[in-house]
Enzyme design. Structure first.
Site, PDB file in Angstrom:
ATOM      1  N   ARG A  24       0.838  -1.201   0.000  1.00  0.00           N
ATOM      2  CA  ARG A  24       0.000   0.000   0.000  1.00  0.00           C
ATOM      3  C   ARG A  24       0.873   1.251   0.000  1.00  0.00           C
ATOM      4  NH1 ARG A  24      -0.758   4.686   2.753  1.00  0.00           N
ATOM      5  NH2 ARG A  24      -0.375   3.574   4.708  1.00  0.00           N
ATOM      6  N   ASP A  25       1.502   1.547   1.097  1.00  0.00           N
ATOM      7  CA  ASP A  25       2.334   2.739   1.203  1.00  0.00           C
ATOM      8  C   ASP A  25       3.518   2.664   0.240  1.00  0.00           C
ATOM      9  OD1 ASP A  25       3.321   5.136   2.125  1.00  0.00           O
ATOM     10  OD2 ASP A  25       4.051   4.356   4.019  1.00  0.00           O
TER      11      ASP A  25
ATOM     12  N   HIS B  73       6.560   4.200  12.622  1.00  0.00           N
ATOM     13  CA  HIS B  73       6.619   4.177  11.161  1.00  0.00           C
ATOM     14  C   HIS B  73       7.668   5.208  10.731  1.00  0.00           C
ATOM     15  CE1 HIS B  73       4.319   3.799   7.184  1.00  0.00           C
ATOM     16  NE2 HIS B  73       5.188   4.772   6.948  1.00  0.00           N
TER      17      HIS B  73
ATOM     18  N   HIS C  43      10.676   6.785   8.181  1.00  0.00           N
ATOM     19  CA  HIS C  43      11.237   6.917   6.837  1.00  0.00           C
ATOM     20  C   HIS C  43      12.744   7.137   6.977  1.00  0.00           C
ATOM     21  CE1 HIS C  43       7.545   7.566   4.153  1.00  0.00           C
ATOM     22  NE2 HIS C  43       7.107   7.136   5.312  1.00  0.00           N
TER      23      HIS C  43
ATOM     24  N   CYS D 125       5.685   9.569   0.050  1.00  0.00           N
ATOM     25  CA  CYS D 125       4.385  10.158   0.326  1.00  0.00           C
ATOM     26  C   CYS D 125       4.064  11.145  -0.770  1.00  0.00           C
ATOM     27  CB  CYS D 125       4.376  10.859   1.691  1.00  0.00           C
ATOM     28  SG  CYS D 125       2.808  11.683   2.040  1.00  0.00           S
TER      29      CYS D 125
ATOM     30  N   ASN E  89      10.319   4.211   2.888  1.00  0.00           N
ATOM     31  CA  ASN E  89      10.137   3.693   4.243  1.00  0.00           C
ATOM     32  C   ASN E  89      11.340   2.865   4.674  1.00  0.00           C
ATOM     33  OD1 ASN E  89       7.148   4.269   4.859  1.00  0.00           O
ATOM     34  ND2 ASN E  89       7.034   3.298   2.850  1.00  0.00           N
TER      35      ASN E  89
END
Length: 306
Positions: free
Chosen positions: A20-21, A213, A215, A246, A255
């Site tokens: 997803r991300d 989470h 990065h 993003c 990420n």
């Protein structure tokens, strides 16, 4: 060599966000069958939480416009949690109609990012999430609350800890089961991580409800993760092969790579249930589908071994 460090968790749950991300910012459309194969391979490598897709309007994230086509292809993944992102009640309706049992909402700790990402103020976005979370809980779904810009914002600069705590508590007060603290542009450092976690604890938020989470913009994702583990965090978000960024924060790079995380955790003797070789092979395969090498250092090191 495995060398444990006293005081760290015995086991960490990896919340895999690559499908997803990791893919949402890809400019070229990734075929639905490739996404489904990617998620199946991730599950086969031992990942038990794999974020599948997002039920946002295709206008905002075209890459994930195939959510209705993708999600049914994952029905055979018994024992694997498949969270999906929903921005509003329409997204929730779409997700629940397909049998989703784990959903996530995505908030911001800063006003500027809330405006750019959700076209709302922070307060307005929380008001939008309130019926989403309430209805999801009525449906007995597990709800995760993402909170972005927890450490720094490209427009507002460093984000005050008390501001993050206030919005984080608001998300949990809506009924979210867990909270993921996002370092969206990768500016956090270990001391800042521990300060925020301590402040949340002091405000009554238990570490058991917190995930992190990170990065890797400045190469700090692993050190920040270790700082979180030292504080007792046991849920870490990561993206296979280091995919992702993003679309609404141009300085956000990839990420934390799941392989890099697993390499560190394996070395510390912390259980994850993940087969690093199988995961690496999956990321090499996905990199081939995308037509470029994986940015993960561990993937590069292991895939070049004879």
């Amino acid at each position: 060599m495995t060398v444990p460090v006293p005081g760290l968790p015995a086991r960490v749950r990896i919340h895999e966000v690559g499908a997803r991300d990791g893919l949402q910012n890809e400019k070229s459309a990734v075929p639905t069958e490739v996404k489904a194969e990617f998620i199946h391979r991730l599950a086969a490598a031992g990942l038990t939480t794999v974020e599948a897709t997002s039920f946002v309007h295709p206008k905002w994230v075209p890459q994930l416009a195939d959510a209705e086509a993708l999600f049914p292809r994952l029905a055979d993944l018994d024992g694997v949690a498949l969270p999906v992102l929903v921005p509003n009640e329409r997204g929730l309706d779409r997700a629940l109609a397909l049998g989703a049992t784990r959903i996530a909402v995505f908030g911001s700790a800063t006003e500027t990012f809330a405006s750019r990402n959700l076209n709302r103020t922070v307060a307005e976005s929380l008001a939008m999430f309130e019926p989403v979370v309430a209805r999801a809980k009525q449906d007995e779904a597990h709800v995760r609350g993402y909170l972005s810009m927890c450490f720094g914002d490209p427009w507002e600069g460093p984000v005050p800890v008390h501001q993050v705590v206030r919005v984080a508590k608001s998300l949990l007060d809506l009924g979210c089961d867990e909270l993921s603290l996002g370092d969206t542009i990768g500016v956090a450092t270990p001391g800042h991580v521990q300060e925020l976690l301590s402040a949340l604890n002091e405000a009554g938020v238990g570490t058991d409800r917190i995930g992190v989470h990170f990065h890797d913009t400045y190469g700090q994702a692993l050190s920040n993760t270790l700082a979180a583990l030292q504080h007792g965090v046991t849920t870490v978000d990561a993206s296979a092969g280091g995919l992702g960024g993003c679309p609404y924060a141009k300085s956000a790079t990839g990420n934390l790579a799941t392989e890099d995380l697993v390499w560190m955790l394996d070395g510390l003797g912390i259980e994850t249930g993940v087969d690093l070789a199988a995961l690496t092979a999956t990321s090499v395969w996905m990199a081939e589908q995308l037509g470029r090498p994986s940015p993960s250092r561990t993937v590069r090191a292991l895939s070049h071994k004879e």
